[in-house]
Design an enzyme around this catalytic site. Structure first.
Site, PDB file in Angstrom:
ATOM      1  N   GLY A 534       0.870  -1.313   0.087  1.00 43.65           N
ATOM      2  CA  GLY A 534      -0.010   0.148   0.182  1.00 43.65           C
ATOM      3  C   GLY A 534       0.903   1.447   0.060  1.00 43.65           C
ATOM      4  O   GLY A 534       2.200   1.260   0.090  1.00 43.65           O
ATOM      5  N   GLY A 539       3.608   7.509   3.297  1.00 45.70           N
ATOM      6  CA  GLY A 539       4.714   6.704   2.860  1.00 45.70           C
ATOM      7  C   GLY A 539       4.277   5.212   2.128  1.00 45.70           C
ATOM      8  O   GLY A 539       2.983   4.962   2.258  1.00 45.70           O
ATOM      9  N   ASP A 650      -8.274  11.853   9.708  1.00 44.72           N
ATOM     10  CA  ASP A 650      -8.153  11.299   8.567  1.00 44.72           C
ATOM     11  C   ASP A 650      -8.848  10.145   8.327  1.00 44.72           C
ATOM     12  O   ASP A 650      -8.627   9.038   7.749  1.00 44.72           O
ATOM     13  CB  ASP A 650      -6.917  11.362   7.930  1.00 44.72           C
ATOM     14  CG  ASP A 650      -6.715  11.194   6.260  1.00 44.72           C
ATOM     15  OD1 ASP A 650      -7.700  11.554   5.445  1.00 44.72           O
ATOM     16  OD2 ASP A 650      -5.613  10.662   5.880  1.00 44.72           O
TER      17      ASP A 650
END
Ligand SMILES: *[C@@H]1O[C@H](CO)[C@@H](O)[C@H](O)[C@H]1NC(C)=O
Ligand SMILES: *[C@@H]1O[C@H](CO)[C@@H](O)[C@H](O)[C@H]1NC(C)=O
Ligand SMILES: *[C@@H]1O[C@H](CO)[C@@H](O)[C@H](O)[C@H]1NC(C)=O
Ligand SMILES: *[C@@H]1O[C@H](CO)[C@@H](O)[C@H](O)[C@H]1NC(C)=O
Length: 886
Positions: A534, A539, A650
């Site tokens: 992913g 990052g 988020d």
């Protein structure tokens, strides 16, 4: 207007008469207009002394082109052919900046070009060879000076050849740069430049980067596209893609802007200011911190941070010299000069000198260490020094003991930053030359040892004494290490985030700090970062297997701001202390030089977006309810279950991970604060993803746990529908046309039945009509009842209330889902904003005309296309309240 025309034309007449009187042979080849001049033409300060050297003005008189002197105290003044903003007297461009002229030296415009030459005829500056003959030189109202040909095609323009400034209307393209002047009086090119690259705007000192625009706490990163140019306008500073409208990075500038100019100052700061009324207002500058300017304290000067400014001194072992630079206190030591003089070459003793190092105290750092990776990994201090000693361009080193990273400082030395932070294990060594007394050219050892010992760590001598001394030094270092170790032994076993074992340094011992891995362990576990599973805002993520056979996800944090690194340990300690069945467990971390890794629990089914939005098997309704509940529980724990309240900031399907048997865990919590600069605790820069961001993010009001509740509401609607909230929808009447029966959206979205729908608005409208069943994922083909859908939709709408106080706490959301609390009643008056978002979404979707690209269109900001699969993230600033009670 009429008046100014008269004034202009009389000025023209005056100019004509004046020059005509002095040079009767001089003829203007065409009609002279003051904002356009035809060749041939000649000007000097003296020729236009009545207009103070001005001979060209823009149509409305905003800018003038003139030959004028800088306000130098020292005579003779330097004269430049430059363009000046008339009202503020700011110079926006100068031609002969590197070769000033005198008051009688001349500028000449011919059909071949523009030249500045001195009286002896020596060329000081000229335009490059042009493609065709010049018909006119024009000064535009924007301040751009053009040379055009007979067809009015631009052959050359000052905007494409900037000096140290940029104004509204000008574009600084990738590869171009602004270069600072030496001083206000001397416009010659100085040591600083502002370089536009395709990813960021860099500030460099002697070609070494020390600042990036994206590091500025007011900078928003909007897209992952490639930058094409920089532009400033009335609303902000933008790094734009080649389409001219998609901002990759933007810095909003508020307030009324008068004449706005961005200038790279001679001191190394990029400043944007506006001339409003009669005053300059500074609107933005970077770097903010004085100590981040590489030469703020001169060579080897020590810059100490103060709240408002840096102060300068010399590090111990150095004293201030008359020119303000620091030199070794010991007069038998000197700093090496550049490579060309042989003194520094390879430690050769042409001047009876050898190489040694003066050690800087703990807590010192250097600007370049943050931008250039280490030169070498896995070398000990003496090997690092050897590398430096053998290269005459190396002037100093920094060595990080724990990671054994070796940083070389080459060619130029700037100021040292005092930066005593716990994880700064970097130690600096300045290369010096040791001179022996001329009377005693060979027996220099005794002399040197006296001062070398306390300060110098290693001395390289001519081969005879070399090995003996190495041994002595090595023994001494070992002894010192042992000493330090025994002093700090007690700390050794407990979790320690900083890697240094120095006694001089405060240890931070944080109970429950997760395990620290070393880099080799992680490289082994991931087979050298082979399998990437992913990539997120922080990052890349790799799959790995630890030596105990447990499978982990290793996240390599790449987008950590320089300041973020500072907080890494604190945050890790907090995250490491959070244990909940619905939160991804942090198993450990790794600090390797400047790199940071997180070792996380591995979740074998990946993130929720895949089963929810992908083409695989459909998530059954009951599974969706479980996922919604697990997510809510995890968030509720973050908000109130643990000691430090954590706001996720988020929440989105990509951050909700799944494991077999429907284990649901939230990832990436507690990391937002690590991302970007944090300034004096007042502002925290955070990151959220467009489409899930609560309205308060956009209005800059306080962010709270209720902002997560909003994002959760958005995710809940996506769980209900199985599609992104902002994507094209096939209306039910066109379902028959859809060929595959599956989600079929992409195939039919181009057909007549597809229209853009902002799903949250549809949910509100259907709620008002009590028609819930139509909102459920069509792929479920009716395997869900209207009541079941109603429950999730009503909870979701309550979460979306514009007024944060009206949104339920996550703990209450959990209770509503479990049935312990009655369902809330969405308040339509606090949901009307969805109608506005929906309208904007429809408009933008139409403009963009694309269906799948538009998944992040939030409606308030131009959605950017999302082809690369990266998340469109938006960095926001919010008040201190973000961190909650700490
Ligand atoms: C030449 O171009 C400039 C700007 O591009 C324009 O302002 C001017 O009117 C043009 N002149 C003619 C004669 O076309
Ligand atoms: C400034 O430029 C940006 C990016 O191109 C644009 O979105 C914005 O509308 C412009 N503002 C003004 C006042 O022109
Ligand atoms: C010294 O270092 C510079 C920069 O890394 C390198 O270009 C140069 O080749 C080195 N010189 C020697 C003699 O190793
Ligand atoms: C340097 O690191 C080594 C191992 O990485 C450690 O044993 C030693 O104590 C450290 N020395 C200092 C001075 O921190």
């Amino acid at each position: 207007m009429g008046f100014s025309l008269i004034a202009l034309s009389s000025a023209v007449v005056l100019i004509f008469i004046f020059s005509g009187a002095l040079f009767p042979f001089f003829v203007f080849s065409g009609p002279l207009s003051t904002h356009s001049i035809r060749p041939p033409f000649i000007a000097s300060y003296f020729l236009f002394i009545d207009q103070s050297g001005t001979f060209l003005v823009s149509p409305n008189g905003t800018f003038k082109a003139s030959i004028s002197g800088t306000k130098a105290q020292t005579s003779p003044s330097r004269y430049y052919f430059s363009i000046t903003h008339v009202a503020s007297d700011a110079i926006v461009w100068s031609a002969n900046r590197n070769a000033s002229m005198s008051n009688s030296d001349k500028l000449s415009l011919s059909v071949d070009g523009l030249r500045v030459a001195n009286e002896a005829g020596k060329l000081l500056w000229s335009t490059p060879p042009l493609n065709s003959e010049i018909a006119a030189m024009q000064l535009l109202e924007t301040g751009n000076l053009l040379l055009v040909d007979a067809r009015n095609i631009t052959l050359w323009e000052s905007f494409e050849n900037p000096t140290d400034s940029i104004v509204v209307g000008q574009r600084l393209r990738v590869g171009k740069s602004l270069e600072s002047a030496l001083s206000e009086q001397d416009q010659s090119v100085g040591d600083y430049r502002l370089l536009m690259t395709d990813g960021d705007l860099l500030l460099q000192w002697k070609r070494m980067t020390y600042f990036k625009l994206s590091m500025h706490e007011k900078a928003f990163k909007n897209s992952y596209g490639e930058v094409s140019f920089l532009a400033i306008n009335d609303t902000g500073l933008y790094l734009l893609e080649s389409d001219g409208s998609t901002a990759v990075i933007q810095v909003p500038l508020s307030g009324p802007s008068g004449f706005r100019i961005g200038k790279l100052g001679s001191e190394g700061r990029f400043v944007i200011s506006s001339f409003i009324g009669d005053d300059w207002v500074t609107e933005l500058f970077g770097p903010v911190d004085d100590c981040h300017i590489p030469f703020f304290c001169g060579k080897i000067g020590l810059c100490t941070r103060r709240p408002l400014s840096g102060t300068c001194s010399c590090p111990s072992g150095f004293r201030v010299q008359a020119n303000g630079e620091c030199i070794p206190t010991d007069t038998s030591l000197s700093l090496p000069s550049d490579c060309k003089s042989n003194a520094n070459r390879n430690g050769s003793d042409q001047f009876n000198s050898s190489v040694s190092y003066l050690q800087l105290a703990y807590g010192m750092d250097y600007f370049a260490n943050d931008f250039n990776g280490p030169m070498e990994h896995s070398v000990d201090l003496s090997a690092c020094q050897d590398i430096c000693s053998q290269n005459c361009s190396c002037l100093a080193i920094f060595h990080e003991n724990a990671s054994e990273s070796c940083y070389l400082l080459e060619k130029h030395l700037g100021s040292i930053i005092l930066n005593p932070r716990p994880e700064n294990d970097n130690r600096g060594y300045i290369k010096v030359l040791v001179h022996s007394s001329p009377e005693n050219p060979t027996g220099n050892n005794n002399n040197n040892q006296k001062h070398n010992f306390p300060i110098a760590a290693l001395v390289l001598l001519p081969p005879s004494g070399f090995f003996l001394l190495i041994t002595i030094v090595a023994v001494a270092i070992l002894w010192l290490r042992k000493n330090r170790l025994s002093k700090t032994k007690n700390n050794a076993e407990s979790g320690r985030c900083n890697s240094s074992s120095s006694a001089e340094q405060e240890m931070i011992d944080i109970p429950g700090l997760p395990r620290r891995f070393n880099h080799e362990e992680l490289a082994d576990a991931t087979e050298n970062f082979k399998t990437q599973i992913g990539s997120g805002g922080f990052g890349a993520v790799y799959k790995g297997t630890l030596s105990d056979k447990s499978v982990v996800a290793v996240k390599k944090i790449t987008s950590l701001g320089v300041q973020g690194k500072k907080d890494f340990c604190t945050e890790i300690a907090i995250i490491g202390n959070v244990h909940h069945v619905n939160l991804v467990r942090l198993k450990g971390f790794c600090v390797h030089g400047r790199q940071r890794f997180l070792v996380l629990e591995y979740m074998n089914r990946g993130s929720l977006d895949r089963p929810l939005f992908g083409n695989g098997p459909v998530l059954e309704w009951q599974e969706r309810v479980e996922i919604a509940l697990g997510t809510a529980r995890g968030l509720a724990y973050l908000h109130s279950g643990c000691e430090d309240r954590i706001i996720h900031c988020d929440v989105k399907p990509e951050n909700i991970l799944l494991h077999d048997n429907l284990h649901v865990k939230i990832s990436d919590f507690g990391l937002s604060k690590l991302l970007s600069p944090e300034q004096s605790g007042l502002f925290t820069t955070m990151r959220g993803t467009r489409g899930y961001l609560a309205p308060e993010w956009l209005t800059n009001s306080a962010i709270s746990d209720k902002s997560d509740v909003y994002s959760y509401g958005m995710v809940l609607l996506e769980i209900v529908r199985g599609r992104k909230n902002s994507s094209f929808q096939t209306l039910s009447h066109s379902r028959e046309n859809s060929s595959s029966g599956g989600n079929g959206l992409s195939s039919s979205s181009s057909g007549s039945g597809a229209r853009p729908i902002y799903f949250p608005l549809l949910a509100l409208e259907m709620h008002e009509k009590r028609r819930y069943a139509e909102l459920a994922d069509q792929r479920l083909e009716g395997r869900v009842t209207s009541q079941e859908v109603e429950k999730l939709v009503r909870i979701a709408l309550c979460c979306l209330h514009e007024e944060p106080a009206l949104r339920p706490a996550m703990a209450n959301v959990v209770s509503m889902l479990e049935g312990g609390l009655p369902l809330g009643e969405p308040r339509v008056e606090s949901l009307n904003f969805l109608r506005f978002y929906g309208r904007r979404f429809t408009e933008i979707s139409r403009l963009e005309g694309s269906s799948e690209q538009n998944q992040n269109g939030f409606g308030l900001i131009n959605p950017t296309s999302n082809t690369s699969g990266l998340y469109n993230s938006l960095t926001c600033i919010s008040s201190q309240q973000i961190s909650g009670p700490r």
